[in-house]
Design an enzyme around this catalytic site. Structure first.
Site, PDB file in Angstrom:
ATOM      1  N   ILE A  46       0.841  -1.208   0.000  1.00  0.00           N
ATOM      2  CA  ILE A  46       0.000   0.000   0.000  1.00  0.00           C
ATOM      3  C   ILE A  46       0.876   1.258   0.000  1.00  0.00           C
ATOM      4  O   ILE A  46       0.604   2.220  -0.713  1.00  0.00           O
ATOM      5  CB  ILE A  46      -0.980  -0.002   1.188  1.00  0.00           C
ATOM      6  CG1 ILE A  46      -1.886  -1.246   1.110  1.00  0.00           C
ATOM      7  CG2 ILE A  46      -1.833   1.266   1.185  1.00  0.00           C
ATOM      8  CD1 ILE A  46      -2.855  -1.405   2.270  1.00  0.00           C
TER       9      ILE A  46
ATOM     10  N   ARG B 165      -3.841   1.907  10.536  1.00  0.00           N
ATOM     11  CA  ARG B 165      -4.588   1.411  11.692  1.00  0.00           C
ATOM     12  C   ARG B 165      -4.628   2.499  12.748  1.00  0.00           C
ATOM     13  O   ARG B 165      -3.646   3.242  12.913  1.00  0.00           O
ATOM     14  CB  ARG B 165      -3.916   0.162  12.293  1.00  0.00           C
ATOM     15  CG  ARG B 165      -4.248  -1.120  11.564  1.00  0.00           C
ATOM     16  CD  ARG B 165      -5.725  -1.506  11.752  1.00  0.00           C
ATOM     17  NE  ARG B 165      -6.097  -2.705  11.016  1.00  0.00           N
ATOM     18  CZ  ARG B 165      -6.527  -2.727   9.758  1.00  0.00           C
ATOM     19  NH1 ARG B 165      -6.629  -1.608   9.067  1.00  0.00           N
ATOM     20  NH2 ARG B 165      -6.872  -3.860   9.185  1.00  0.00           N
TER      21      ARG B 165
ATOM     22  N   GLU C 209     -12.756   2.476  17.166  1.00  0.00           N
ATOM     23  CA  GLU C 209     -13.701   2.249  16.067  1.00  0.00           C
ATOM     24  C   GLU C 209     -14.777   1.317  16.584  1.00  0.00           C
ATOM     25  O   GLU C 209     -14.457   0.366  17.307  1.00  0.00           O
ATOM     26  CB  GLU C 209     -12.986   1.601  14.874  1.00  0.00           C
ATOM     27  CG  GLU C 209     -12.164   2.586  14.085  1.00  0.00           C
ATOM     28  CD  GLU C 209     -11.574   2.006  12.784  1.00  0.00           C
ATOM     29  OE1 GLU C 209     -12.196   1.115  12.173  1.00  0.00           O
ATOM     30  OE2 GLU C 209     -10.491   2.451  12.414  1.00  0.00           O
TER      31      GLU C 209
ATOM     32  N   HIS D 224     -13.144   4.513   7.836  1.00  0.00           N
ATOM     33  CA  HIS D 224     -12.405   3.298   7.459  1.00  0.00           C
ATOM     34  C   HIS D 224     -12.870   2.781   6.085  1.00  0.00           C
ATOM     35  O   HIS D 224     -13.318   1.637   5.953  1.00  0.00           O
ATOM     36  CB  HIS D 224     -12.588   2.216   8.545  1.00  0.00           C
ATOM     37  CG  HIS D 224     -11.496   1.180   8.543  1.00  0.00           C
ATOM     38  ND1 HIS D 224     -11.062   0.551   9.673  1.00  0.00           N
ATOM     39  CD2 HIS D 224     -10.774   0.642   7.526  1.00  0.00           C
ATOM     40  CE1 HIS D 224     -10.117  -0.323   9.371  1.00  0.00           C
ATOM     41  NE2 HIS D 224      -9.929  -0.288   8.067  1.00  0.00           N
TER      42      HIS D 224
ATOM     43  N   GLY E 204     -10.869   2.945   3.205  1.00  0.00           N
ATOM     44  CA  GLY E 204      -9.737   2.832   2.270  1.00  0.00           C
ATOM     45  C   GLY E 204      -9.961   1.799   1.182  1.00  0.00           C
ATOM     46  O   GLY E 204      -9.618   2.006   0.012  1.00  0.00           O
TER      47      GLY E 204
HETATM   48  O1  LIG Z   1      -6.979  -4.111   6.388  1.00  0.00           O
HETATM   49  C1  LIG Z   1      -7.731  -3.767   5.475  1.00  0.00           C
HETATM   50  O2  LIG Z   1      -7.881  -4.454   4.447  1.00  0.00           O
HETATM   51  C2  LIG Z   1      -8.441  -2.457   5.541  1.00  0.00           C
HETATM   52  O3  LIG Z   1      -8.285  -1.866   6.780  1.00  0.00           O
HETATM   53  C3  LIG Z   1      -9.894  -2.538   5.125  1.00  0.00           C
HETATM   54  O4  LIG Z   1     -10.745  -2.901   6.150  1.00  0.00           O
HETATM   55  P1  LIG Z   1     -12.276  -3.272   5.799  1.00  0.00           P
HETATM   56  O5  LIG Z   1     -12.238  -4.607   5.131  1.00  0.00           O
HETATM   57  O6  LIG Z   1     -12.998  -3.302   7.089  1.00  0.00           O
HETATM   58  O7  LIG Z   1     -12.802  -2.242   4.853  1.00  0.00           O
END
Ligand SMILES: O=C(O)[C@H](O)COP(=O)(O)O
Length: 316
Positions: free
Chosen positions: A157, A244, A273, A291, A293
């Protein structure tokens, strides 16, 4: 065989599994009812994202569970080693969402550089005078082109984010304790490729050199960014955390914003969270997302089909 995708799975993933003869349920079962549900319904495969946790108690109580699958990257919500010691397969999709996370980070960075996170919601409810006031208040935006992006954590990433930065004309500096150099290949729409070699440098140097900083490290016991790290940064730095929640000390972040060390910051992940601290939610220097992403159609499709193909190759 039965699959429970407790935090959801893309239709493409469901289709691939059903074609191979699996029965897929996307019912969301509450955490405290999960053990009973898995046993009563003969679930062989439990798929989760970050919302459902799979700890030792569940693994022990569900002997029929053959595969635990994480649709995504971070497996901090699963007792991975323990599950494997008990003979269960634990899988994830480490590459599927890299580009989506990188684009979200850039959405935040571009937004923060031009105050979009506030300007959008403050547009002139009170008429012309407010319009002029906002124009003045948000007159000191910055361009990203020509600036330095510091990337902490230079795995998939981090590297995907660096590629977007290079495409945007930024200089990239990176730190990763496990990597000395990385070759980044940028793919252009016409099939051309340009490759860049990036040598990682120390964390301290990244913090000192960067105008923008983005975090791409896994969950860990200690903060990666705490008061000492904020003190090393340039005054007025812009920061993003889509890694995170626990890797950045949120109290230290608020202090760094108050002192002017951090101009603005983006948070996609939180120490608490799904209920982040109120002082973050109310802070005008912060651009916030819940969250998301990996929350694109493309990433979710890749996650679903990759999970399906791994399940089929393990169980047939
Ligand atoms: O670790 C991950 O893949 C990301 O933090 C995404 O988390 P999520 O599947 O809850 O969207």
């Amino acid at each position: 065989m039965k699959v429970l995708a407790n935090d959801g799975i893309s239709q493409s993933g469901i289709d691939a599994l059903e074609k191979a003869g699996y029965n897929v349920s996307t019912t969301t079962v509450a955490q405290e009812q999960l053990i009973n549900y898995i046993n009563e319904n003969d679930i062989s495969v439990l798929l989760v994202r970050s919302a459902t946790t799979v700890r030792k108690d569940l693994i022990d109580a569900c002997p029929g569970l053959k595969i635990i699958g994480r649709g995504g990257v971070g497996m901090d919500n699963i007792d991975v080693e323990y599950a494997r010691e008990q003979g269960r397969s634990v899988i994830n999709t480490p590459a599927a969402s890299s580009h989506s996370v990188a684009e979200l980070v850039f959405g935040h960075l571009y937004g923060l550089a031009r105050f979009l996170h506030n300007a959008n919601r403050e547009m002139p409810l009170e008429g012309d005078s407010n319009f002029k006031g906002l124009k003045k208040a948000y007159a000191k935006g910055t361009e990203l082109k020509g600036k330095t992006l510091g990337v902490l954590g230079f795995g998939r990433i981090g590297q995907a984010t660096a590629k977007v930065a290079l495409g945007a004309g930024m200089k990239v500096v990176a730190f990763d304790p496990f990597l000395e150099t990385a070759n980044l290949e940028l793919d252009f729409f016409d099939g051309q490729k340009v490759s860049f070699d990036i040598k990682t440098i120390s964390k301290e140097d990244v913090l000192k050199q960067a105008d923008f900083i983005t975090l791409h490290v896994p969950a860990q016991k200690e903060y990666v960014i705490d008061e000492a790290e904020f003190n090393m940064m340039k005054d007025g730095v812009i920061l993003a955390n889509a890694a995170r929640g626990g890797v950045l000390n949120e109290v230290a972040l608020v202090k760094a914003i108050e002192s002017g060390k951090v101009a603005r910051a983006a948070l996609d992940v939180f120490e608490k969270e799904p209920k982040p601290e109120m002082q973050l939610l109310m802070n005008p220097a912060l651009s916030l997302t819940p969250h998301t992403g990996a929350a694109t159609n493309e990433a979710q499709d890749r996650i679903g089909t990759e999970l399906a193909s791994q399940i089929i190759s393990i169980l047939g």
